[in-house]
Design a protein around this motif. Structure first.
Motif, short mmCIF file in Angstrom:
data_model
loop_
_atom_site.label_atom_id
_atom_site.label_comp_id
_atom_site.label_asym_id
_atom_site.label_seq_id
_atom_site.Cartn_x
_atom_site.Cartn_y
_atom_site.Cartn_z
N GLY A 1 46.81 50.39 38.94
CA GLY A 1 47.77 51.00 39.88
C GLY A 1 47.14 52.07 40.86
N LYS A 2 46.08 52.84 40.50
CA LYS A 2 45.23 53.61 41.42
C LYS A 2 44.25 52.56 42.20
N ALA A 3 43.94 51.71 41.55
CA ALA A 3 43.08 50.81 42.21
C ALA A 3 43.53 49.85 43.35
N ALA A 4 44.87 49.76 43.03
CA ALA A 4 45.59 48.96 44.22
C ALA A 4 46.01 49.84 45.27
N ARG A 5 46.04 51.23 45.09
CA ARG A 5 46.44 52.36 46.07
C ARG A 5 45.15 52.84 46.88
N VAL A 6 43.69 52.79 46.31
CA VAL A 6 42.52 53.38 46.96
C VAL A 6 41.63 52.31 47.40
N LEU A 7 41.54 51.13 46.87
CA LEU A 7 40.57 50.07 47.17
C LEU A 7 41.14 49.24 48.28
N PRO A 8 40.01 48.91 49.33
CA PRO A 8 40.36 48.13 50.24
C PRO A 8 40.90 46.46 50.05
N ASP A 9 41.59 46.07 50.69
CA ASP A 9 41.93 44.58 50.49
C ASP A 9 40.72 43.89 50.26
N GLY A 10 40.93 42.94 49.35
CA GLY A 10 39.66 41.98 49.28
C GLY A 10 38.81 42.03 48.25
N LEU A 11 38.70 43.61 47.83
CA LEU A 11 37.70 44.05 46.77
C LEU A 11 38.51 43.79 45.58
N GLU A 12 38.06 43.07 44.51
CA GLU A 12 38.45 42.72 43.23
C GLU A 12 38.40 43.83 42.37
N ALA A 13 39.32 43.91 41.61
CA ALA A 13 39.44 45.18 40.59
C ALA A 13 39.80 44.40 39.17
N ARG A 14 39.17 44.91 38.13
CA ARG A 14 39.43 44.31 36.78
C ARG A 14 39.37 45.64 35.89
N VAL A 15 40.32 45.35 34.89
CA VAL A 15 40.47 46.66 33.90
C VAL A 15 39.55 46.83 32.95
N ALA B 1 28.87 41.92 50.01
CA ALA B 1 28.91 41.89 48.77
C ALA B 1 30.28 41.45 48.01
N HIS B 2 30.10 40.48 46.95
CA HIS B 2 31.36 40.74 46.07
C HIS B 2 31.45 41.67 44.87
N VAL B 3 32.28 42.57 45.21
CA VAL B 3 32.26 43.72 44.33
C VAL B 3 33.49 43.71 43.37
N ILE B 4 33.01 43.81 42.14
CA ILE B 4 34.15 43.79 40.81
C ILE B 4 34.06 45.48 40.38
N ALA B 5 35.31 45.95 40.98
CA ALA B 5 35.61 47.16 40.39
C ALA B 5 36.09 47.23 39.11
#
Length: 297
Positions: free
Chosen positions: A54-68, A44-48
């Motif tokens: 900063g925490k998202a960058a530390r714990v989420l795997p590469d390629g998983l998109e994060a939006r604030v 799946a394309h997951v938008i976290a």
């Protein structure tokens, strides 16, 4: 009324998620992190949706998109949904997972008690805001609820507590989860009335060992959290019901799904919504209260 059924299900039964886009709130820890990473691993394309990039960058795997996004803020969740629409994103599912259980009374910048803002108002506003961009063959909104809402007989106030002197952590949490379940049922009723294909589903993890167990300030609250962790399922076990609700192609709208309280029972139980959340009058009152909160100056 949805039928009751019980079955075994593990993430190994997860169907191929390639081509699906899913937003998961509260995706940097606990259940949300498990749900987000498991769906992404299945294609799946997951938008976290996260508060702390900063925490998202530390714990989420590469390629998983994060939006604030701050799910306790009406302005933030509204802006988040608008950005998704502006980017042309079509969602298959929204997983409203972010939650709070606070040891002390606190108001958000918008003046809403924070437990209520995080567990009730924010998820409801976000659910309504993403409806225009939900699509695909079986679109759905999944609320991560609590089995407390099924078991309580207490009909909570239809809106946020506004008196710090009357605040009690467990009561505030149970009341908020009961109100959130009521709104999920209300959303489903509204969707059916308009002929929408979007399904509204509630999943609960049982007692799960997540960071929320540590959100306590007094000694009694901390002891209660330790006991809860001893009795709790792992986040991986607790996340199964949410993963099933977010992916099963034939999930029935308006159900409440999760494990039994007994930790050794690894089946999922799909049952109708019970308790105050099943009361149309309470659902209507909570919906009106959230509408008022969402338009506060």
């Amino acid at each position: 009324m949805p039928s009751t059924r019980t079955f075994a299900w593990t993430p190994s039964d997860l169907p191929d998620q390639r081509g699906r886009t899913v937003v998961v709130t509260g995706a940097t820890s606990g259940l949300g992190l498990v749900v987000a990473t498991t769906l992404a691993a299945a294609g799946a394309h997951v938008i976290a949706a996260v508060r702390d990039p900063g925490k998202a960058a530390r714990v989420l795997p590469d390629g998983l998109e994060a939006r604030v996004v701050d799910t306790a803020s009406v302005a933030s969740v509204t802006a988040f949904a608008r950005r998704l629409a502006a980017d042309g994103i079509i969602l298959d599912a929204l997983v409203n997972n972010a939650g709070a259980s606070l040891g002390a009374f606190e108001r958000t910048d918008e003046g809403i008690e924070r437990t209520w803002a995080t567990n009730v108002v924010g998820p409801a506003v976000l659910a309504d805001a993403v409806l225009p961009i939900l699509g695909g063959p079986a679109p759905r909104i999944v609320l991560v609820g609590s089995n407390f809402s099924q078991r309580t007989r207490r009909v909570p106030p239809a809106e946020a507590l506004d008196d710090p002197r009357r605040y009690a952590q467990l009561r505030a949490y149970v009341d908020s989860k009961t109100a959130a379940a009521a709104l999920a049922v209300d959303l489903g009723e509204r969707l059916r009335a308009t002929g929408s294909d979007v399904r509204s589903v509630i999943a609960h993890p049982g007692v799960a060992a997540t960071g929320m167990n540590g959100q306590a300030e007094t000694l009694t609250q901390r002891i209660g959290g330790r006991i809860a962790r001893l009795l709790a399922r792992t986040p991986e076990d607790g996340a199964r019901s949410t993963l099933w609700a977010a992916t099963d192609p034939d999930v029935t709208e308006g159900v409440f799904v999760g494990p039994a309280l007994r930790r050794g029972d690894h089946r999922l139980h799909v049952v109708p919504v019970r308790g105050p959340a099943a009361d149309p009058a309470f659902r209507s009152a909570v919906h009106a209260a959230v509408q008022r909160a969402a338009t506060m100056p």
